[in-house]
Design an enzyme around this catalytic site. Sequence first.
Site, PDB file in Angstrom:
ATOM      1  N   GLU A  12      40.432  73.537   1.125  1.00  0.00           N
ATOM      2  CA  GLU A  12      38.870  73.076   1.928  1.00  0.00           C
ATOM      3  C   GLU A  12      38.705  71.188   2.305  1.00  0.00           C
ATOM      4  O   GLU A  12      39.256  70.706   2.193  1.00  0.00           O
ATOM      5  CB  GLU A  12      37.727  73.281   1.017  1.00  0.00           C
ATOM      6  CG  GLU A  12      37.822  74.607   0.462  1.00  0.00           C
ATOM      7  CD  GLU A  12      36.718  74.713  -0.777  1.00  0.00           C
ATOM      8  OE1 GLU A  12      35.603  75.754  -0.486  1.00  0.00           O
ATOM      9  OE2 GLU A  12      36.986  74.278  -1.551  1.00  0.00           O
TER      10      GLU A  12
ATOM     11  N   CYS B  20      30.661  91.208  -5.158  1.00  0.00           N
ATOM     12  CA  CYS B  20      30.207  91.730  -3.984  1.00  0.00           C
ATOM     13  C   CYS B  20      29.275  92.581  -4.135  1.00  0.00           C
ATOM     14  O   CYS B  20      29.031  93.898  -4.823  1.00  0.00           O
ATOM     15  CB  CYS B  20      31.066  91.663  -3.283  1.00  0.00           C
ATOM     16  SG  CYS B  20      30.315  92.161  -1.608  1.00  0.00           S
TER      17      CYS B  20
ATOM     18  N   ASP C   5      41.969  76.259  -3.803  1.00  0.00           N
ATOM     19  CA  ASP C   5      40.362  76.145  -4.135  1.00  0.00           C
ATOM     20  C   ASP C   5      40.361  75.646  -5.116  1.00  0.00           C
ATOM     21  O   ASP C   5      40.761  75.583  -6.243  1.00  0.00           O
ATOM     22  CB  ASP C   5      39.560  77.373  -4.629  1.00  0.00           C
ATOM     23  CG  ASP C   5      37.767  77.023  -4.809  1.00  0.00           C
ATOM     24  OD1 ASP C   5      37.394  76.677  -3.821  1.00  0.00           O
ATOM     25  OD2 ASP C   5      38.007  76.807  -6.245  1.00  0.00           O
TER      26      ASP C   5
ATOM     27  N   ASP D 127      36.609  82.073  -7.986  1.00  0.00           N
ATOM     28  CA  ASP D 127      38.374  81.063  -7.543  1.00  0.00           C
ATOM     29  C   ASP D 127      38.827  81.419  -6.598  1.00  0.00           C
ATOM     30  O   ASP D 127      39.478  80.816  -5.870  1.00  0.00           O
ATOM     31  CB  ASP D 127      38.758  80.000  -9.014  1.00  0.00           C
ATOM     32  CG  ASP D 127      37.270  78.898  -9.406  1.00  0.00           C
ATOM     33  OD1 ASP D 127      36.376  78.696  -9.075  1.00  0.00           O
ATOM     34  OD2 ASP D 127      37.628  78.788 -10.839  1.00  0.00           O
TER      35      ASP D 127
ATOM     36  N   CYS E 221      35.677  92.774   2.384  1.00  0.00           N
ATOM     37  CA  CYS E 221      34.105  93.141   3.762  1.00  0.00           C
ATOM     38  C   CYS E 221      34.203  92.039   4.184  1.00  0.00           C
ATOM     39  O   CYS E 221      33.431  91.936   5.374  1.00  0.00           O
ATOM     40  CB  CYS E 221      33.320  93.778   2.861  1.00  0.00           C
ATOM     41  SG  CYS E 221      32.082  92.712   1.735  1.00  0.00           S
TER      42      CYS E 221
ATOM     43  N   CYS F 238      32.967  87.490  -0.044  1.00  0.00           N
ATOM     44  CA  CYS F 238      33.572  88.680  -0.302  1.00  0.00           C
ATOM     45  C   CYS F 238      34.687  88.559   0.407  1.00  0.00           C
ATOM     46  O   CYS F 238      34.794  88.320   1.895  1.00  0.00           O
ATOM     47  CB  CYS F 238      33.340  89.935  -0.160  1.00  0.00           C
ATOM     48  SG  CYS F 238      33.935  91.031  -0.744  1.00  0.00           S
TER      49      CYS F 238
END
Length: 394
Positions: free
Chosen positions: A262, A348, A172, A358, A332, A329
Amino acid sequence: MILRSNSIIVFGAICRAVWNTGLEQRREYRRRGAWINYVDQARQLAEAKKDPLCGWLTIAPSHILQQTLRDLERACKTHGTWKVRWRSKARTAPSFRFPDPKQIRVERLNRRWGRVLLPKLGWVRFRWTRPLGGAIRNATVVRDGGRWYVAFCVEDGVAEVPPNGKSAVGVDLGVAVAVATSDGVMHDREFVTAGEQRRMRRLQQRLARSRRVHGRARQSKRRDAVRAQMGRLHARIRARRTDFAAQTAHYLTTEHGLVVVEDLRVTNITRSARGTAEQPGVNVRQKAGLNRAVLNKGWGGFLLALDHAARCHGATVVKVNPAYTSQRCSRCGHVDAKSRKSQAGFVCVGCGYRDNADVNAAKNILAAGLAVTGRGGLAVGRPLKRQPPGRLVA
């Protein structure tokens, strides 16, 4: 590096003039609905050298002028004729390339120094910083930070490196921390010191107060001196940023076999929010500060260094969609902007999972990359093969 600065400056100025003239010619042809290519422009360049008014073209070697036209054609085909930029005397660093390896000879004088034979320049001494490692294909001369550099493109003959078979990692890119990985490692460094920031601010003030000369061939000497000092300072900062990108990319590609990042469009991310006079933008100053922070971290240079290092160390780089990676998250899968409590905190709202923001985003990026590669694709187009569906249980 010790170079014949006067001749090299003249060569750079001639190449800049050829670039700008060729670009204006291409744009004029496009206005009329016609097209001109490298062959026609190279022929017209040879005819222009015979004109007494253009005798200054004969000062520079023909190969570097032809290479300038080739680079212009490649840029126009890649970006479009109207998006290619002019080469400014004040803003563009002079550079040119000698494309013929038969006219280039390199000799090593001692441990620190070497010399290269270049057309119409003769023997030029340079600081020997690393071994060539292969047959020379071309040589590029460029000026950066008040110093002249020569870069050799060599054919090393190294075969493609097979996959190293190591673990995968998600990466990231951030503003507070340059690089955060899914295994919790943070990679960052200070590119600009506090003293350099103060010095840059003083130089900018001096530049604003220095007299700008209009209607002459050059600026005032004081303004030139201030610009040279700013250039040397910026070159030092760029060197740190390049060094950080190379070292981080080397670490990631040697320790991991799959690096997931990304798919960022840095140019679009750092676009100004100023807008137009009819429709002015909002939060312009805040967006400008964010743009400076993003550019200071060097995201584009890091991604380029990562692609290069991956080819040399048997790693694969996968780019995934960055949407909602910082709001999801990693435990989950719940997506909510309220989970991002602060710049570094993630809690979360669905399951209460806590982690560094990050690192959590890097885990989501890794999961997206594993899902893409598991379906047989590398985030480009539709995968060619699919995982077999799970068996339904009644």
